[in-house]
Design a protein around this motif. Sequence first.
Motif, mmCIF file in Angstrom:
data_model
loop_
_atom_site.group_PDB
_atom_site.id
_atom_site.type_symbol
_atom_site.label_atom_id
_atom_site.label_comp_id
_atom_site.label_asym_id
_atom_site.label_seq_id
_atom_site.Cartn_x
_atom_site.Cartn_y
_atom_site.Cartn_z
ATOM 1 N N ALA A 143 -38.920 1.402 36.765
ATOM 2 C CA ALA A 143 -38.777 0.439 35.663
ATOM 3 C C ALA A 143 -37.309 0.290 35.274
ATOM 4 N N PRO A 144 -36.942 -0.857 34.660
ATOM 5 C CA PRO A 144 -35.587 -0.993 34.115
ATOM 6 C C PRO A 144 -35.364 0.038 33.021
ATOM 7 N N LYS A 145 -34.133 0.453 32.839
ATOM 8 C CA LYS A 145 -33.834 1.554 31.926
ATOM 9 C C LYS A 145 -33.038 1.097 30.699
ATOM 10 N N SER A 146 -33.336 1.735 29.584
ATOM 11 C CA SER A 146 -32.569 1.526 28.356
ATOM 12 C C SER A 146 -32.737 2.742 27.462
ATOM 13 N N ASN A 147 -31.640 3.220 26.906
ATOM 14 C CA ASN A 147 -31.711 4.335 25.959
ATOM 15 C C ASN A 147 -31.433 3.870 24.541
ATOM 16 N N SER A 148 -31.591 2.544 24.286
ATOM 17 C CA SER A 148 -31.274 2.013 22.953
ATOM 18 C C SER A 148 -32.172 2.611 21.879
ATOM 19 N N VAL A 149 -33.406 2.959 22.228
ATOM 20 C CA VAL A 149 -34.319 3.534 21.242
ATOM 21 C C VAL A 149 -33.830 4.885 20.762
ATOM 22 N N VAL A 150 -33.519 5.776 21.706
ATOM 23 C CA VAL A 150 -33.099 7.115 21.316
ATOM 24 C C VAL A 150 -31.737 7.089 20.634
ATOM 25 N N MET A 151 -30.849 6.221 21.079
ATOM 26 C CA MET A 151 -29.540 6.119 20.428
ATOM 27 C C MET A 151 -29.687 5.630 18.992
ATOM 28 N N ALA A 152 -30.593 4.683 18.782
ATOM 29 C CA ALA A 152 -30.783 4.124 17.447
ATOM 30 C C ALA A 152 -31.360 5.154 16.476
ATOM 31 N N ILE A 153 -32.446 5.819 16.879
ATOM 32 C CA ILE A 153 -33.069 6.774 15.957
ATOM 33 C C ILE A 153 -32.173 7.981 15.719
ATOM 34 N N ASP A 154 -31.449 8.415 16.758
ATOM 35 C CA ASP A 154 -30.541 9.556 16.575
ATOM 36 C C ASP A 154 -29.419 9.224 15.604
ATOM 37 N N ALA A 155 -28.913 7.996 15.674
ATOM 38 C CA ALA A 155 -27.858 7.595 14.749
ATOM 39 C C ALA A 155 -28.387 7.558 13.319
ATOM 40 N N ALA A 156 -29.621 7.058 13.133
ATOM 41 C CA ALA A 156 -30.214 7.022 11.803
ATOM 42 C C ALA A 156 -30.456 8.429 11.264
#
Length: 422
Positions: free
Chosen positions: A328-341
């Motif tokens: 599948a295509p990859k993205s870590n935007s979810v983990v980066m977003a929640i970790d920043a919050a």
Amino acid sequence: MYQPLADELRPTELEEVYGQQHILGPGGLLRRIIESGTVPNLIFYGPSGVGKTTVANIIARRTKRKLCRLNATTASSADIREIVSQLDTFLAPNGILLYLDEIQYFTKKQQQTLLEHIESGSITLIASTTENPYFYIYNAILSRSTVFEFKPIGPEEAERAVRRAMAYLEQKSGLQIQEEPGAVAHIAQGCGGDLRKAINAVELLFTAGKAQGTVIPLTLEDAQAVSQKSSMRYDREGDQHFDVLSALMKSLRGSDPDAALHYLARLLEAGDLAGACRRILCSASEDIGMAYPQAASTVKACVDSALQLGLPEGRLPLAQACILLATAPKSNSVVMAIDAAVRDVRAGITGALPRELQNVHADGTGFEREQGYRYPHDYPGHWVRQQYLPDELVGKTYYHYGDNKTEQAARKYWEAIQGGSD
């Protein structure tokens, strides 16, 4: 008295040790230390059957110090006191070389009792452990020791050791081992880098073999039977547990379906269905996330099927999930977003909730103004500009769109909606 073949064949010189060329080969650091004659405190870290005890024995013979052995799984504080009592006596005039096997099982207090004598040099410690020493060994011991990692023995070296064991048994018994093609290679491969397992397999096959005159056959079928699953190095509470789980998730993240299937197979062969399911579920959101949001629901369905089916059938939906995630295509935007919050929340950067978002039960009870909440569905595009973050965080951006097709399409959609609204 019976002596295991692996002990009978234990090397007595560095040149006889199999593997570990990175530390014991010509010019290797540990080899140079041993040959210098001045041995510091050492910690040998690595799996079973790779030469840690053998090298400690070779060091003991070279130092002219009394060798004392303890196994931390059975030793007590009284055993330590007994060793200490021999210091400065005719029993140990040159000090003691203490080989402490499985040091990770010693408590912090037990390790501390050795500290004074290690510091003075009256006890030279050589400790071995199959677990990461930086997690299990007292820091003061670590700071006074040098750690060397012993690695699993490769198949070529293991085959050499197997053939040496066979030659020894032939010479000792006067019988001849007649090997079927592939049998020796299977034993060497199946031991999983543990020479003790390989040599024990040779001894078992020799003992159980039916002599035909002066010949003992060594069949591939018997070799497969005796080494069944022996290549699996897996401990649900040890380093191998987390290493294999980590390798699975990193293979999914790295888009390598073949590696992911390999590590999944290792987990399933060890019976760790739950561990595999947990990592696969996590990867769907951590590594694929918004690049292919449907992956999360598909993977959840695969995991549910696997848990309902159990093993061995459960391997099929899990393999499907692994192939899906790896390709599948990859993205870590979810983990980066929640970790920043989460970082902001933990740092105390929170603030009061905007009045518009508070519960309506407070309206008209003495507050300076009513809630004033705008219902997005009443506006074009189901969106209206209003403040959602606390005042202290206005303008803060946690989620950044990934560069994949799905997230870029979402970005363009919301930019169009927000650009045409108040």
